[in-house]
Design an enzyme around this catalytic site. Structure first.
Site, mmCIF file in Angstrom:
data_model
loop_
_atom_site.group_PDB
_atom_site.id
_atom_site.type_symbol
_atom_site.label_atom_id
_atom_site.label_comp_id
_atom_site.label_asym_id
_atom_site.label_seq_id
_atom_site.Cartn_x
_atom_site.Cartn_y
_atom_site.Cartn_z
ATOM 1 N N LYS A 276 0.939 -1.002 -0.088
ATOM 2 C CA LYS A 276 -0.025 0.116 0.018
ATOM 3 C C LYS A 276 0.849 1.196 0.037
ATOM 4 O O LYS A 276 0.437 2.293 -0.601
ATOM 5 C CB LYS A 276 -0.904 0.106 1.117
ATOM 6 C CG LYS A 276 -2.039 -1.111 1.162
ATOM 7 C CD LYS A 276 -3.197 -1.014 1.976
ATOM 8 C CE LYS A 276 -4.347 -1.759 1.729
ATOM 9 N NZ LYS A 276 -5.308 -2.041 2.486
ATOM 10 N N LYS B 245 -8.170 -10.723 -6.765
ATOM 11 C CA LYS B 245 -8.978 -10.940 -5.387
ATOM 12 C C LYS B 245 -10.170 -10.279 -5.466
ATOM 13 O O LYS B 245 -10.344 -9.030 -6.039
ATOM 14 C CB LYS B 245 -8.373 -10.513 -4.292
ATOM 15 C CG LYS B 245 -8.671 -10.787 -2.977
ATOM 16 C CD LYS B 245 -8.061 -10.238 -1.622
ATOM 17 C CE LYS B 245 -9.127 -10.164 -0.445
ATOM 18 N NZ LYS B 245 -8.372 -9.930 0.954
ATOM 19 N N LYS C 160 -14.755 -4.972 -3.591
ATOM 20 C CA LYS C 160 -15.650 -4.189 -4.142
ATOM 21 C C LYS C 160 -14.988 -3.152 -4.787
ATOM 22 O O LYS C 160 -15.484 -2.447 -5.815
ATOM 23 C CB LYS C 160 -16.340 -3.390 -2.747
ATOM 24 C CG LYS C 160 -17.503 -2.749 -2.791
ATOM 25 C CD LYS C 160 -18.086 -2.327 -1.782
ATOM 26 C CE LYS C 160 -19.523 -1.874 -2.013
ATOM 27 N NZ LYS C 160 -20.326 -2.211 -0.691
#
Ligand code: TRP
Length: 346
Positions: free
Chosen positions: A127, A206, A209
């Site tokens: 990240k 993966k 949303k």
């Protein structure tokens, strides 16, 4: 099993049921990946363990977020918890920010957590590499996670494979803290979901949303089909007459999680022999999903009409959680020398 008074009152060591903690970030309504990878297992665990399930809104603020959207995302995830069948009579459902001890304990844990361990976390490296300016919260994310779990002295933590490294760090933090301040925290074990890594409808990444490769657990029949229709199948099967390979087809994998197991041999056979096309196969998958989701939609409709009931459930959950959290913090503060007034009076 009846939850007797004795069990409620007894301390961590002598409990009847082992304690489970898990958390999920408030991304709004849960989706199929959350269900297969976590929620389905949580619903089963509540029968056997003393479970704490938490909407971790303070983890959500380490990534990109808008303060004005967060409350609705928190409430919608809580509705999803209830919709899939988490039962507030059987488990404790609450919101992390309602129990300030999570943050307090995480700060104390920062003092026994080596910086190098945090910098080594795959999720952090992943990240942070995509950001120009890295918030310290992203680095300290796993310390807060350790606090979530250890605040309740939970012994079992259902997580996806991607969280194993954070769980190992949690155990390491427990060990370090115990060796400095005396044995108090258990070293919690991970319970990895049998479903493994769930790939999205794109068959590639993966299920999530944000990648828009999934379907919400409260989607109606039409929406379910609209999403499943787009699912990627065996890329080598171009024409309907080409034989397919269920073992590499993500739609088949989803069937194994969602369709009646007795039907699976036939689904695989029809694919291999090109007797059934991918569209028809996806129709069957959509029907399985729709059937699974139907009771979720029904429960969610009830809670959407009665949002006060959800708020009450979360408040009761937080109250129960705070009771345990306060007890842990009293012990922790004492052992770390932060309970100075009482110590000096002795
Ligand atoms: N980091 C977890 C995830 O992204 C969410 C989480 C926060 C969690 N606190 C936790 C999971 C405690 C298990 C236990 O999935």
């Amino acid at each position: 099993m009846e939850r007797g008074r004795e069990e409620e009152a007894s301390s961590a060591g002598g409990r009847g049921r082992r304690r489970v903690f898990s958390g999920m970030q408030p991304s709004g309504e849960a989706h199929l990946g959350n269900y297969l990878g976590a929620l389905r297992q949580w619903v089963e665990l509540q029968e056997e363990y003393e479970c704490f399930f938490c909407v971790v809104d303070e983890h959500a603020i380490t990534g990109e977020f808008a303060g004005e959207d967060l409350p609705a995302r928190t409430l919608d995830l809580a509705v999803s918890f209830l919709a899939v069948g988490l039962d507030p009579e059987r488990c404790t459902i609450f919101v992390q920010s309602d129990v300030p001890e999570h943050v307090e304990l995480s700060w104390l844990f920062n003092s026994v957590t080596p910086l190098g361990d945090l910098e080594r976390m795959t999720q952090f490296k992943d990240k942070s590499s995509r950001l120009e300016s890295v918030p310290a919260g992203l680095l300290n994310y796993p310390v807060l996670q350790a606090a979530d779990i250890l605040l309740y002295r939970a012994e079992v933590v259902p997580v996806g494979e991607d969280q194993l490294q954070h769980l190992e760090l949690t155990r390491e933090i427990a060990r370090r803290w115990n060796s400095r301040f005396g044995s108090y925290f258990p070293e919690p074990e991970a319970l990895v979901s049998k479903a493994g890594r769930i790939l999205g409808l794109d068959g590639d990444q993966k299920m999530s949303k944000s990648l828009d490769n999934t379907v919400g657990i409260l989607a109606d029949s039409e929406e379910v089909w609209a999403r499943v229709r787009t699912a990627v199948t065996d890329p080598q099967r171009v024409k309907k007459s080409d034989p397919g390979r269920p073992e590499v087809c993500n739609v088949y994998t989803l069937h194994t999680h969602l369709t009646d197991p007795e039907k699976l041999p036939d689904i695989a056979h029809q694919c291999r022999t090109a007797q059934r096309g991918c569209v028809e196969c996806k129709r069957i998958l959509a029907a399985s999903i729709d059937e699974r989701f139907a009771p979720f939609r029904e429960r969610a409709a009830h809670y959407r009409e009665n949002p006060d009931e959800v708020v009450q459930i979360l408040e009761a959950g937080a109250q129960r959680a705070r009771g345990i959290a306060r007890e842990t913090m009293r012990e922790v503060r004492g052992r770390m020398g932060l309970d100075w007034r009482t110590a000096l009076a002795r």
